[in-house]
Motif scaffolding. Structure first.
Motif, mmCIF file in Angstrom:
data_model
loop_
_atom_site.group_PDB
_atom_site.id
_atom_site.type_symbol
_atom_site.label_atom_id
_atom_site.label_comp_id
_atom_site.label_asym_id
_atom_site.label_seq_id
_atom_site.Cartn_x
_atom_site.Cartn_y
_atom_site.Cartn_z
ATOM 1 N N MET A 149 0.838 -1.205 0.000
ATOM 2 C CA MET A 149 0.000 0.000 0.000
ATOM 3 C C MET A 149 0.870 1.252 0.000
ATOM 4 O O MET A 149 1.818 1.356 0.764
ATOM 5 N N LEU A 150 0.530 2.163 -0.894
ATOM 6 C CA LEU A 150 1.186 3.476 -0.893
ATOM 7 C C LEU A 150 0.142 4.514 -0.489
ATOM 8 O O LEU A 150 -0.878 4.668 -1.163
ATOM 9 N N SER A 151 0.400 5.203 0.624
ATOM 10 C CA SER A 151 -0.514 6.258 1.078
ATOM 11 C C SER A 151 0.008 7.598 0.576
ATOM 12 O O SER A 151 1.172 7.936 0.810
ATOM 13 N N ILE A 152 -0.860 8.351 -0.087
ATOM 14 C CA ILE A 152 -0.484 9.671 -0.588
ATOM 15 C C ILE A 152 -0.944 10.681 0.458
ATOM 16 O O ILE A 152 -2.146 10.883 0.649
ATOM 17 N N VAL A 153 0.023 11.278 1.146
ATOM 18 C CA VAL A 153 -0.301 12.113 2.307
ATOM 19 C C VAL A 153 -0.030 13.596 2.009
ATOM 20 O O VAL A 153 1.097 13.972 1.679
ATOM 21 N N SER A 154 -1.058 14.408 2.145
ATOM 22 C CA SER A 154 -0.872 15.861 1.993
ATOM 23 C C SER A 154 -0.334 16.438 3.297
ATOM 24 O O SER A 154 -0.740 16.010 4.380
ATOM 25 N N THR A 155 0.546 17.420 3.161
ATOM 26 C CA THR A 155 1.152 18.054 4.346
ATOM 27 C C THR A 155 0.906 19.568 4.282
ATOM 28 O O THR A 155 0.552 20.089 3.219
ATOM 29 N N PRO A 156 1.091 20.291 5.384
ATOM 30 C CA PRO A 156 0.764 21.720 5.409
ATOM 31 C C PRO A 156 1.516 22.551 4.360
ATOM 32 O O PRO A 156 2.654 22.228 3.998
ATOM 33 N N ILE A 157 0.872 23.638 3.911
ATOM 34 C CA ILE A 157 1.526 24.559 2.968
ATOM 35 C C ILE A 157 2.127 25.757 3.714
ATOM 36 O O ILE A 157 2.507 26.736 3.103
ATOM 37 N N GLY A 158 2.207 25.665 5.009
ATOM 38 C CA GLY A 158 2.794 26.758 5.795
ATOM 39 C C GLY A 158 2.495 26.585 7.275
ATOM 40 O O GLY A 158 3.399 26.547 8.103
ATOM 41 N N GLY B 263 1.978 20.558 0.786
ATOM 42 C CA GLY B 263 0.740 20.394 0.031
ATOM 43 C C GLY B 263 0.526 18.964 -0.428
ATOM 44 O O GLY B 263 0.948 18.006 0.230
ATOM 45 N N THR B 264 -0.130 18.826 -1.552
ATOM 46 C CA THR B 264 -0.525 17.512 -2.044
ATOM 47 C C THR B 264 0.485 16.992 -3.062
ATOM 48 O O THR B 264 0.770 17.680 -4.047
ATOM 49 N N PRO B 265 1.039 15.803 -2.834
ATOM 50 C CA PRO B 265 2.003 15.244 -3.781
ATOM 51 C C PRO B 265 1.392 15.164 -5.185
ATOM 52 O O PRO B 265 0.200 14.880 -5.336
ATOM 53 N N GLY B 266 2.215 15.442 -6.181
ATOM 54 C CA GLY B 266 1.745 15.333 -7.569
ATOM 55 C C GLY B 266 1.158 16.623 -8.109
ATOM 56 O O GLY B 266 1.081 16.807 -9.320
ATOM 57 N N ILE B 267 0.739 17.536 -7.218
ATOM 58 C CA ILE B 267 0.191 18.823 -7.675
ATOM 59 C C ILE B 267 1.376 19.778 -7.835
ATOM 60 O O ILE B 267 1.890 20.302 -6.847
ATOM 61 N N SER B 268 1.824 19.952 -9.081
ATOM 62 C CA SER B 268 3.046 20.732 -9.379
ATOM 63 C C SER B 268 4.199 20.277 -8.497
ATOM 64 O O SER B 268 5.015 21.090 -8.044
ATOM 65 N N ASP B 269 4.249 19.017 -8.225
ATOM 66 C CA ASP B 269 5.263 18.391 -7.377
ATOM 67 C C ASP B 269 5.518 16.986 -7.911
ATOM 68 O O ASP B 269 4.677 16.445 -8.630
ATOM 69 N N PRO C 60 -6.085 13.027 2.200
ATOM 70 C CA PRO C 60 -6.132 14.382 1.642
ATOM 71 C C PRO C 60 -5.881 15.456 2.691
ATOM 72 O O PRO C 60 -5.985 15.213 3.887
ATOM 73 N N GLY C 61 -5.560 16.640 2.203
ATOM 74 C CA GLY C 61 -5.278 17.760 3.105
ATOM 75 C C GLY C 61 -4.999 18.998 2.287
ATOM 76 O O GLY C 61 -5.558 19.175 1.203
ATOM 77 N N PRO C 62 -4.065 19.849 2.754
ATOM 78 C CA PRO C 62 -3.868 21.140 2.109
ATOM 79 C C PRO C 62 -3.335 21.063 0.684
ATOM 80 O O PRO C 62 -2.603 20.139 0.326
ATOM 81 N N SER C 63 -3.742 22.050 -0.099
ATOM 82 C CA SER C 63 -3.149 22.312 -1.404
ATOM 83 C C SER C 63 -3.309 23.806 -1.624
ATOM 84 O O SER C 63 -4.383 24.357 -1.343
ATOM 85 N N ALA C 64 -2.259 24.463 -2.127
ATOM 86 C CA ALA C 64 -2.288 25.932 -2.186
ATOM 87 C C ALA C 64 -3.401 26.448 -3.092
ATOM 88 O O ALA C 64 -4.034 27.462 -2.789
ATOM 89 N N PHE C 65 -3.675 25.756 -4.199
ATOM 90 C CA PHE C 65 -4.682 26.299 -5.113
ATOM 91 C C PHE C 65 -6.083 26.218 -4.511
ATOM 92 O O PHE C 65 -6.919 27.112 -4.721
ATOM 93 N N LEU C 66 -6.341 25.193 -3.704
ATOM 94 C CA LEU C 66 -7.658 25.076 -3.058
ATOM 95 C C LEU C 66 -7.815 26.139 -1.972
ATOM 96 O O LEU C 66 -8.863 26.777 -1.860
ATOM 97 N N ALA C 67 -6.748 26.322 -1.195
ATOM 98 C CA ALA C 67 -6.783 27.352 -0.144
ATOM 99 C C ALA C 67 -7.036 28.718 -0.790
ATOM 100 O O ALA C 67 -7.851 29.514 -0.313
ATOM 101 N N ALA C 68 -6.348 28.979 -1.901
ATOM 102 C CA ALA C 68 -6.462 30.284 -2.563
ATOM 103 C C ALA C 68 -7.853 30.482 -3.158
ATOM 104 O O ALA C 68 -8.488 31.528 -2.955
ATOM 105 N N LEU C 69 -8.350 29.478 -3.866
ATOM 106 C CA LEU C 69 -9.677 29.607 -4.493
ATOM 107 C C LEU C 69 -10.748 29.845 -3.435
ATOM 108 O O LEU C 69 -11.669 30.623 -3.641
ATOM 109 N N SER C 70 -10.604 29.178 -2.291
ATOM 110 C CA SER C 70 -11.659 29.257 -1.283
ATOM 111 C C SER C 70 -11.813 30.664 -0.704
ATOM 112 O O SER C 70 -12.886 31.015 -0.233
ATOM 113 N N VAL C 71 -10.751 31.476 -0.750
ATOM 114 C CA VAL C 71 -10.863 32.852 -0.221
ATOM 115 C C VAL C 71 -10.909 33.902 -1.336
ATOM 116 O O VAL C 71 -10.891 35.096 -1.063
#
Ligand code: SAM
Length: 220
Positions: free
Chosen positions: A1-10, A83-89, A105-116
């Motif tokens: 199993m490979l878990s794709i783990v998002s980490t904080p963007i700041g 952020g999220t692995p694979g997203i411009s990474d 799932p967790g943070p990604s900069a584009f989602l944080a930005a769009l939401s505000v």
């Protein structure tokens, strides 16, 4: 199993409970930069783990070895620097080879930005980083007719140039909204609301420090 783990963007507080549990319980962590992930583990008080570096330039042999370990039954985690692995990474090369995957799932900069952003976000187009040369002007010209919100990433070194070029490409649509998110979730977080008409002014005055997400409202 490979878990794709998002980490904080700041902001470290944005790590999820599942991410912590998974980082604690896995056999090893595949990461972009071992120093960055080592610091994250330390900040989260997670005991030292085997860290396997895997970035955009990693050769196929190393990917083969990671896939072999997964096939033998090990539980590995994939993280990127933020952020999220694979997203411009990095991530695609490995993830596309693995069949048993789970998303934490967790943070990604584009989602944080769009939401505000205050822009319509039922539909949007994610561009990632605009190309440096080939296809750059064609991309910006394609924004003229785009009827969904556009979101892109830019580095501190190119933010002013990119905003100026977008202003030129969209010069005939002066009322179109442009929103810039800077340093989201961090101490100097800033969201700048502009239009194409005032974008060059915003480009020159915005603080040239940190990380940026640029969003352009739809052509409606
Ligand atoms: N994988 C990451 C994600 O899920 O968002 C993106 C990694 S990409 C290499 C880094 C870019 O994401 C930065 O240059 C910037 O454009 C954007 N970014 C990352 N963190 C950010 C933040 N805290 N505020 C604004 N933009 C950010």
């Amino acid at each position: 199993m490979l878990s794709i783990v998002s980490t904080p963007i700041g902001n470290l507080g944005d790590i999820t409970l599942r991410a912590i549990e998974t980082l604690k319980s896995c056999d090893a962590i595949v990461c972009e930069d071992t120093r960055v992930t080592g610091s994250l583990l330390k900040a989260l008080d997670i005991e030292k783990k085997e860290l396997i570096s895997c970035h955009g330039y990693t050769d196929n042999k190393k990917i083969d070895r990671i896939v072999e370990r997964l096939e033998k039954g090990e539980h590995l985690v994939l993280v990127s620097d933020a952020g999220t692995p694979g997203i411009s990474d990095p991530g695609y090369k490995l993830v596309s080879r693995v069949s048993e995957l789970e998303s934490i799932p967790g943070p990604s900069a584009f989602l944080a930005a769009l939401s505000v952003s205050g822009l319509p976000i039922n539909q949007f187009v994610y561009i990632g980083f605009p190309p440096l040369k080939k296809g750059r002007q064609t991309l910006f010209q394609s924004f003229v007719k785009e009827d969904r919100t556009i979101v892109l990433y830019e580095s501190v070194h190119r933010i002013e140039k990119t905003l100026n070029e977008i202003a030129d490409a969209l010069a005939d649509q002066p009322d179109r909204s442009v929103v810039i998110g800077r340093e989201l979730t961090k101490m100097h977080e800033e969201v700048v609301h502009s239009t194409v008409a005032t974008l060059k002014e915003a480009a020159s005055s915005i603080t040239k420090k940190g990380e940026f997400v640029v969003m352009i409202g739809p052509n409606r």
